[in-house]
Design a protein around this motif. Structure first.
Motif, PDB file in Angstrom:
ATOM      1  N   ASP A  66      -0.665  -0.706  -4.396  1.00 19.16           N
ATOM      2  CA  ASP A  66      -2.082  -0.391  -4.202  1.00 19.16           C
ATOM      3  C   ASP A  66      -2.163   1.015  -3.624  1.00 19.16           C
ATOM      4  O   ASP A  66      -1.848   1.234  -2.460  1.00 19.16           O
ATOM      5  N   ASN A  67      -2.517   1.981  -4.470  1.00 18.14           N
ATOM      6  CA  ASN A  67      -2.598   3.373  -4.014  1.00 18.14           C
ATOM      7  C   ASN A  67      -3.868   3.594  -3.204  1.00 18.14           C
ATOM      8  O   ASN A  67      -4.977   3.407  -3.707  1.00 18.14           O
ATOM      9  N   LYS A  68      -3.694   3.961  -1.933  1.00 18.82           N
ATOM     10  CA  LYS A  68      -4.816   4.215  -1.027  1.00 18.82           C
ATOM     11  C   LYS A  68      -4.661   5.619  -0.447  1.00 18.82           C
ATOM     12  O   LYS A  68      -4.286   5.792   0.708  1.00 18.82           O
ATOM     13  N   GLY A  69      -4.918   6.640  -1.261  1.00 12.51           N
ATOM     14  CA  GLY A  69      -4.733   8.009  -0.823  1.00 12.51           C
ATOM     15  C   GLY A  69      -5.861   8.505   0.053  1.00 12.51           C
ATOM     16  O   GLY A  69      -6.918   7.878   0.157  1.00 12.51           O
ATOM     17  N   GLY A  70      -5.638   9.647   0.683  1.00 13.72           N
ATOM     18  CA  GLY A  70      -6.670  10.285   1.495  1.00 13.72           C
ATOM     19  C   GLY A  70      -6.200  10.615   2.886  1.00 13.72           C
ATOM     20  O   GLY A  70      -5.399   9.890   3.481  1.00 13.72           O
ATOM     21  N   ILE A 122       0.834  -1.200   0.000  1.00 12.35           N
ATOM     22  CA  ILE A 122       0.000   0.000   0.000  1.00 12.35           C
ATOM     23  C   ILE A 122       0.872   1.254   0.000  1.00 12.35           C
ATOM     24  O   ILE A 122       1.790   1.392   0.814  1.00 12.35           O
ATOM     25  N   VAL A 123       0.596   2.130  -0.939  1.00  4.99           N
ATOM     26  CA  VAL A 123       1.169   3.476  -0.966  1.00  4.99           C
ATOM     27  C   VAL A 123       0.028   4.410  -0.577  1.00  4.99           C
ATOM     28  O   VAL A 123      -0.972   4.481  -1.290  1.00  4.99           O
ATOM     29  N   PRO A 124       0.138   5.118   0.550  1.00  4.86           N
ATOM     30  CA  PRO A 124      -1.008   5.890   1.051  1.00  4.86           C
ATOM     31  C   PRO A 124      -1.216   7.248   0.386  1.00  4.86           C
ATOM     32  O   PRO A 124      -1.684   8.190   1.010  1.00  4.86           O
ATOM     33  N   PHE A 125      -0.865   7.334  -0.887  1.00  7.08           N
ATOM     34  CA  PHE A 125      -1.028   8.558  -1.674  1.00  7.08           C
ATOM     35  C   PHE A 125      -1.422   8.187  -3.098  1.00  7.08           C
ATOM     36  O   PHE A 125      -1.191   7.049  -3.536  1.00  7.08           O
ATOM     37  N   PRO A 126      -1.984   9.132  -3.864  1.00  5.20           N
ATOM     38  CA  PRO A 126      -2.343   8.840  -5.253  1.00  5.20           C
ATOM     39  C   PRO A 126      -1.121   8.510  -6.103  1.00  5.20           C
ATOM     40  O   PRO A 126       0.018   8.834  -5.746  1.00  5.20           O
ATOM     41  N   ALA A 166      -3.565  -4.709   9.206  1.00  2.53           N
ATOM     42  CA  ALA A 166      -3.482  -5.897   8.356  1.00  2.53           C
ATOM     43  C   ALA A 166      -2.861  -7.087   9.092  1.00  2.53           C
ATOM     44  O   ALA A 166      -2.134  -6.927  10.075  1.00  2.53           O
ATOM     45  N   THR A 167      -3.151  -8.279   8.602  1.00  2.00           N
ATOM     46  CA  THR A 167      -2.539  -9.494   9.141  1.00  2.00           C
ATOM     47  C   THR A 167      -1.025  -9.417   8.946  1.00  2.00           C
ATOM     48  O   THR A 167      -0.558  -9.174   7.822  1.00  2.00           O
ATOM     49  N   PRO A 168      -0.246  -9.633   9.993  1.00  2.00           N
ATOM     50  CA  PRO A 168       1.217  -9.490   9.891  1.00  2.00           C
ATOM     51  C   PRO A 168       1.881 -10.740   9.320  1.00  2.00           C
ATOM     52  O   PRO A 168       2.670 -11.414   9.994  1.00  2.00           O
ATOM     53  N   ASP A 169       1.592 -11.046   8.057  1.00  2.00           N
ATOM     54  CA  ASP A 169       2.114 -12.263   7.440  1.00  2.00           C
ATOM     55  C   ASP A 169       3.077 -11.990   6.302  1.00  2.00           C
ATOM     56  O   ASP A 169       3.505 -12.921   5.599  1.00  2.00           O
ATOM     57  N   GLY A 170       3.432 -10.709   6.085  1.00  2.00           N
ATOM     58  CA  GLY A 170       4.361 -10.372   5.021  1.00  2.00           C
ATOM     59  C   GLY A 170       3.715 -10.162   3.670  1.00  2.00           C
ATOM     60  O   GLY A 170       4.402  -9.841   2.699  1.00  2.00           O
ATOM     61  N   TYR A 171       2.386 -10.304   3.590  1.00  5.23           N
ATOM     62  CA  TYR A 171       1.716 -10.155   2.302  1.00  5.23           C
ATOM     63  C   TYR A 171       0.941  -8.839   2.164  1.00  5.23           C
ATOM     64  O   TYR A 171       0.318  -8.598   1.141  1.00  5.23           O
ATOM     65  N   THR A 172       0.982  -8.018   3.196  1.00 11.34           N
ATOM     66  CA  THR A 172       0.522  -6.633   3.105  1.00 11.34           C
ATOM     67  C   THR A 172       1.614  -5.767   3.710  1.00 11.34           C
ATOM     68  O   THR A 172       1.933  -5.894   4.895  1.00 11.34           O
ATOM     69  N   LEU A 173       2.205  -4.913   2.892  1.00 11.93           N
ATOM     70  CA  LEU A 173       3.288  -4.048   3.329  1.00 11.93           C
ATOM     71  C   LEU A 173       2.910  -2.594   3.071  1.00 11.93           C
ATOM     72  O   LEU A 173       1.911  -2.292   2.409  1.00 11.93           O
ATOM     73  N   LEU A 174       3.725  -1.694   3.583  1.00 17.10           N
ATOM     74  CA  LEU A 174       3.505  -0.252   3.443  1.00 17.10           C
ATOM     75  C   LEU A 174       4.742   0.388   2.849  1.00 17.10           C
ATOM     76  O   LEU A 174       5.864   0.096   3.271  1.00 17.10           O
ATOM     77  N   PHE A 175       4.545   1.234   1.857  1.00 20.28           N
ATOM     78  CA  PHE A 175       5.648   2.063   1.354  1.00 20.28           C
ATOM     79  C   PHE A 175       5.247   3.495   1.637  1.00 20.28           C
ATOM     80  O   PHE A 175       4.293   4.008   1.060  1.00 20.28           O
ATOM     81  N   ASN A 176       5.946   4.135   2.558  1.00 22.14           N
ATOM     82  CA  ASN A 176       5.467   5.401   3.089  1.00 22.14           C
ATOM     83  C   ASN A 176       6.537   6.475   3.037  1.00 22.14           C
ATOM     84  O   ASN A 176       7.697   6.228   2.688  1.00 22.14           O
TER      85      ASN A 176
END
Length: 326
Positions: free
Chosen positions: A71-75, A40-44, A88-98
């Motif tokens: 996956d851009n999730k802005g707002g 997830i990238v928390p910006f457009p 998110a479930t801490p299983d390595g399959y959902t990460l954050l690039f911030n």
């Protein structure tokens, strides 16, 4: 295929004395990652964090023989996407690039549903990010001195676009240090829309995180100054704000990867090791430098220290300035 085996995960967990508490998903056979990883990238799309994420994740996927999907999730200045990863479930399959603003400043000025460090496992910092002051091409100002004079004397208040909590804070600080409270701080949903607002002439100027490099080179906006320790390689004739005599504008950001709290250490360490390889790749270094981003790898421990120190700094700055998002 690059990866970590089940034995590697179990050894790491056993060493920590927590094998009995290991979640069921961590016992799966095979190597990590066994399926595509959502980042997830928390910006457009098109902003600083998105640009760096796509560059790094393409190479990371090649090294680890798996897809890392942006996956851009802005707002809400990054809060929506960042908060989703924290839950998110801490299983390595959902990460954050911030970036530093959403990770360390937004929790200070908003009622965010995550904590800067305690809700995450730092994985790797990729680069330092500075800022360039850009102006619409027909603004009657060609350097910082002329911009400041115009801001103070113009019959119509100047406007500046802000696409993140940090850039909004930078804009408010600029108004304060040059004594031009009439400047309008116009809010946009991300650094790419913020930059496009200057190109379109919707606002007069902006503190841009070098998303505008190509627009500057094409003459669609003007570069008036940079917030960096030294001049930007792409624009060596453009002064730093310090050179221009503007004090009190020491700001910096970064881009990096984090995971939900509780993600197994073996996964975090493997991701960090692979990102370290990516940051050293000549074509990645060249691309980052083309945007005037400074490659600066930090592993989990050092990156965590940076996140914590940034958070503590913003707590102090916000307290001293009384900064609030209007």
């Amino acid at each position: 295929m690059q990866g970590i085996s089940r034995r590697g995960i179990l050894t790491s967990v056993a060493a920590a004395g927590a094998a009995s508490a290991l979640p069921q998903w961590a016992w799966a056979s095979g190597k990590y990652p066994e399926k595509p990883v959502r980042v997830i990238v928390p910006f457009p799309a098109g902003g600083t964090t998105d640009v760096v994420a796509r560059l790094v994740l393409q190479k990371l996927g090649e090294l680890m023989n798996q897809s890392f999907i942006v996956d851009n999730k802005g707002g809400a200045n990054g809060i929506i996407g960042t908060g989703e990863v924290a839950r998110a479930t801490p299983d390595g399959y959902t990460l954050l690039f911030n970036t530093a603003g959403a990770q360390t400043l937004s929790p200070v000025i908003y009622k965010a549903n995550y904590e800067a460090l305690n809700s995450f496992e730092p994985v790797a910092m990729v680069c330092d990010v500075g800022f360039v002051v850009i102006a619409r091409k027909d603004l009657p100002a060609n350097n910082m001195a002329e911009l400041i004079a115009l801001a103070k004397k113009s019959d119509k208040p100047l406007s500046a676009s802000s696409g993140s909590s940090m850039i909004s804070l930078i804009t408010e600080q600029f108004k304060k240090v040059i004594n031009a409270p009439s400047i309008i701080n116009a809010q946009y949903k991300g650094t790419s829309p913020q930059m496009q607002a200057v190109v379109a002439g919707e606002v007069d100027f902006s503190f841009d995180s070098f998303v505008s490099v190509e627009m500057i080179k094409a003459g669609k906006v003007k570069a008036l100054g940079v917030i960096m320790p030294d001049r930007a390689e792409s624009f060596p004739n453009v002064q730093t704000l310090k050179e221009a005599g503007v004090k009190g504008m020491e700001f910096a950001s970064w881009a990096g990867m984090l995971a939900p709290k509780g993600t197994p250490k073996a996964i975090v360490d493997e991701l960090a090791a692979q990102v370290a390889k990516v940051v050293k790749m000549p074509d990645v270094v060249a691309k980052l430098k083309a945007y005037d981003y400074v490659p600066q790898f930090k592993g989990p421990q050092d990156f965590g220290k940076r996140v914590q120190s940034d958070y503590e700094r913003w707590v102090q700055v916000v307290k001293e300035t009384g900064f609030k998002i209007s």
